[in-house]
Design a protein around this motif. Structure first.
Motif, PDB file in Angstrom:
ATOM      1  N   GLY A  70       0.796  -1.181   0.000  1.00 30.08           N
ATOM      2  CA  GLY A  70       0.000   0.000   0.000  1.00 30.08           C
ATOM      3  C   GLY A  70       0.847   1.257   0.000  1.00 30.08           C
ATOM      4  N   LYS A  71       0.186   2.353   0.139  1.00 30.75           N
ATOM      5  CA  LYS A  71       0.872   3.649   0.130  1.00 30.75           C
ATOM      6  C   LYS A  71       1.850   3.739   1.285  1.00 30.75           C
ATOM      7  CE  LYS A  71      -3.067   5.759  -2.071  1.00 30.75           C
ATOM      8  NZ  LYS A  71      -4.205   6.622  -1.962  1.00 30.75           N
ATOM      9  N   GLY A  72       3.015   4.280   1.009  1.00 27.98           N
ATOM     10  CA  GLY A  72       4.045   4.421   2.026  1.00 27.98           C
ATOM     11  C   GLY A  72       4.962   3.221   2.157  1.00 27.98           C
ATOM     12  N   ALA A  73       4.750   2.186   1.359  1.00 32.16           N
ATOM     13  CA  ALA A  73       5.612   1.013   1.425  1.00 32.16           C
ATOM     14  C   ALA A  73       7.017   1.383   0.959  1.00 32.16           C
ATOM     15  CB  ALA A  73       5.054  -0.108   0.549  1.00 32.16           C
ATOM     16  N   LYS A  74       8.017   0.790   1.616  1.00 39.13           N
ATOM     17  CA  LYS A  74       9.399   1.019   1.218  1.00 39.13           C
ATOM     18  C   LYS A  74       9.786  -0.077   0.228  1.00 39.13           C
ATOM     19  CE  LYS A  74      11.012   3.317   5.366  1.00 39.13           C
ATOM     20  NZ  LYS A  74       9.925   3.773   6.036  1.00 39.13           N
ATOM     21  N   ALA A  75      10.534   0.314  -0.805  1.00 44.90           N
ATOM     22  CA  ALA A  75      10.889  -0.629  -1.852  1.00 44.90           C
ATOM     23  C   ALA A  75      12.242  -0.269  -2.440  1.00 44.90           C
ATOM     24  CB  ALA A  75       9.812  -0.618  -2.938  1.00 44.90           C
ATOM     25  N   THR A  76      12.754  -1.163  -3.273  1.00 49.44           N
ATOM     26  CA  THR A  76      13.970  -0.891  -4.038  1.00 49.44           C
ATOM     27  C   THR A  76      13.680  -1.162  -5.504  1.00 49.44           C
ATOM     28  OG1 THR A  76      14.837  -3.136  -3.826  1.00 49.44           O
ATOM     29  CG2 THR A  76      15.495  -1.553  -2.130  1.00 49.44           C
ATOM     30  N   ILE A  77      14.465  -0.554  -6.362  1.00 51.72           N
ATOM     31  CA  ILE A  77      14.306  -0.728  -7.802  1.00 51.72           C
ATOM     32  C   ILE A  77      15.668  -0.572  -8.461  1.00 51.72           C
ATOM     33  CG2 ILE A  77      13.734   1.704  -8.091  1.00 51.72           C
ATOM     34  CD1 ILE A  77      12.007   0.878 -10.497  1.00 51.72           C
ATOM     35  N   LEU A  78      15.882  -1.315  -9.533  1.00 48.62           N
ATOM     36  CA  LEU A  78      17.067  -1.087 -10.342  1.00 48.62           C
ATOM     37  C   LEU A  78      16.919   0.296 -10.968  1.00 48.62           C
ATOM     38  CD1 LEU A  78      17.535  -4.543 -12.066  1.00 48.62           C
ATOM     39  CD2 LEU A  78      19.120  -3.444 -10.488  1.00 48.62           C
ATOM     40  N   THR A  79      17.867   1.168 -10.748  1.00 52.02           N
ATOM     41  CA  THR A  79      17.767   2.565 -11.161  1.00 52.02           C
ATOM     42  C   THR A  79      17.531   2.712 -12.661  1.00 52.02           C
ATOM     43  OG1 THR A  79      19.192   3.147  -9.321  1.00 52.02           O
ATOM     44  CG2 THR A  79      18.938   4.799 -11.030  1.00 52.02           C
ATOM     45  N   ARG A  80      18.034   1.795 -13.452  1.00 53.72           N
ATOM     46  CA  ARG A  80      17.885   1.925 -14.906  1.00 53.72           C
ATOM     47  C   ARG A  80      16.444   1.770 -15.378  1.00 53.72           C
ATOM     48  NH1 ARG A  80      20.100  -3.805 -17.156  1.00 53.72           N
ATOM     49  NH2 ARG A  80      19.691  -4.941 -15.253  1.00 53.72           N
ATOM     50  N   PHE A  81      15.533   1.264 -14.522  1.00 50.68           N
ATOM     51  CA  PHE A  81      14.136   1.082 -14.917  1.00 50.68           C
ATOM     52  C   PHE A  81      13.226   2.211 -14.442  1.00 50.68           C
ATOM     53  CE2 PHE A  81      15.704  -3.371 -14.892  1.00 50.68           C
ATOM     54  CZ  PHE A  81      15.625  -3.561 -16.257  1.00 50.68           C
ATOM     55  N   ILE A  82      13.777   3.224 -13.827  1.00 48.42           N
ATOM     56  CA  ILE A  82      12.988   4.364 -13.363  1.00 48.42           C
ATOM     57  C   ILE A  82      12.648   5.253 -14.557  1.00 48.42           C
ATOM     58  CG2 ILE A  82      13.036   6.477 -11.976  1.00 48.42           C
ATOM     59  CD1 ILE A  82      14.827   5.002  -9.998  1.00 48.42           C
ATOM     60  N   LYS A  83      11.389   5.706 -14.596  1.00 48.98           N
ATOM     61  CA  LYS A  83      10.958   6.639 -15.631  1.00 48.98           C
ATOM     62  C   LYS A  83      10.443   7.896 -14.951  1.00 48.98           C
ATOM     63  CE  LYS A  83       9.664   2.906 -18.672  1.00 48.98           C
ATOM     64  NZ  LYS A  83       8.610   2.226 -19.350  1.00 48.98           N
ATOM     65  N   PRO A  84      10.686   9.082 -15.430  1.00 49.37           N
ATOM     66  CA  PRO A  84      11.567   9.404 -16.544  1.00 49.37           C
ATOM     67  C   PRO A  84      12.999   8.990 -16.227  1.00 49.37           C
ATOM     68  CG  PRO A  84      10.731  11.409 -15.517  1.00 49.37           C
ATOM     69  CD  PRO A  84      10.093  10.257 -14.842  1.00 49.37           C
ATOM     70  N   LYS A  85      13.761   8.740 -17.275  1.00 44.54           N
ATOM     71  CA  LYS A  85      15.129   8.231 -17.146  1.00 44.54           C
ATOM     72  C   LYS A  85      15.965   9.109 -16.232  1.00 44.54           C
ATOM     73  CE  LYS A  85      15.281   4.663 -19.933  1.00 44.54           C
ATOM     74  NZ  LYS A  85      15.483   3.362 -19.417  1.00 44.54           N
ATOM     75  N   GLN A  86      16.831   8.457 -15.454  1.00 46.01           N
ATOM     76  CA  GLN A  86      17.727   9.142 -14.537  1.00 46.01           C
ATOM     77  C   GLN A  86      19.098   9.308 -15.178  1.00 46.01           C
ATOM     78  OE1 GLN A  86      16.462  10.239 -11.399  1.00 46.01           O
ATOM     79  NE2 GLN A  86      14.784   9.801 -12.784  1.00 46.01           N
TER      80      GLN A  86
END
Length: 141
Positions: free
Chosen positions: A1-17
């Motif tokens: 739900g809202k406020g959950a902490k997570a991780t992501i591979l930075t290359r899949f973030i949009k808009p691109k970093q």
């Protein structure tokens, strides 16, 4: 739900970093919403964890398959179309009760294969005994 902490591979973030020299770089994020993109794929909207409490910061999104939730958000703030079934109850597959039961089995709190040494009969607890172990199980009797 809202406020959950997570991780992501930075290359899949949009808009691109900005380009990261390490392709497996992970970013810590805080989930804010879930939505379907123009292709009908389910996405999470989020902010970076280091500045999640500043409302003036940019919002980012990514497909849910690239996001790994590491800490659940507030149970009262599930996403609108989240794991609730038609009757408003959370489906068993997505429930906290299922997660707790799985951990109880892994930790040996609920033995599955124990047998009485004298009779050879299984000594695993009955379903009724398991349901009274935790309050969370009561909703799925």
């Amino acid at each position: 739900g809202k406020g959950a902490k997570a991780t992501i591979l930075t290359r899949f973030i949009k808009p691109k970093q900005a380009l990261i020299s390490y392709k497996d770089h992970r970013s810590d994020i805080v989930l804010l919403d879930r939505f379907d993109d123009e292709k009908g794929q389910v996405c999470y909207q989020f902010r970076f964890a280091f500045d999640a409490d500043r409302p003036d910061n940019s919002l980012f999104y990514a497909l849910t398959r690239w996001v790994k939730v590491v800490a659940e958000g507030d149970i009262e703030h599930f996403f609108e179309d989240s794991a609730e079934g038609e009757d408003g109850k959370v489906k068993w597959a997505d429930s906290q009760a299922r997660y707790l039961l799985y951990n109880d089995v892994l930790n040996g709190d609920i033995p599955l294969h124990d047998r009485d040494p004298e009779t050879g009969q299984p000594t695993a607890p009955s379903i009724q005994e398991i349901y009274i172990m935790r309050v969370e199980y009561a909703a799925y009797d």
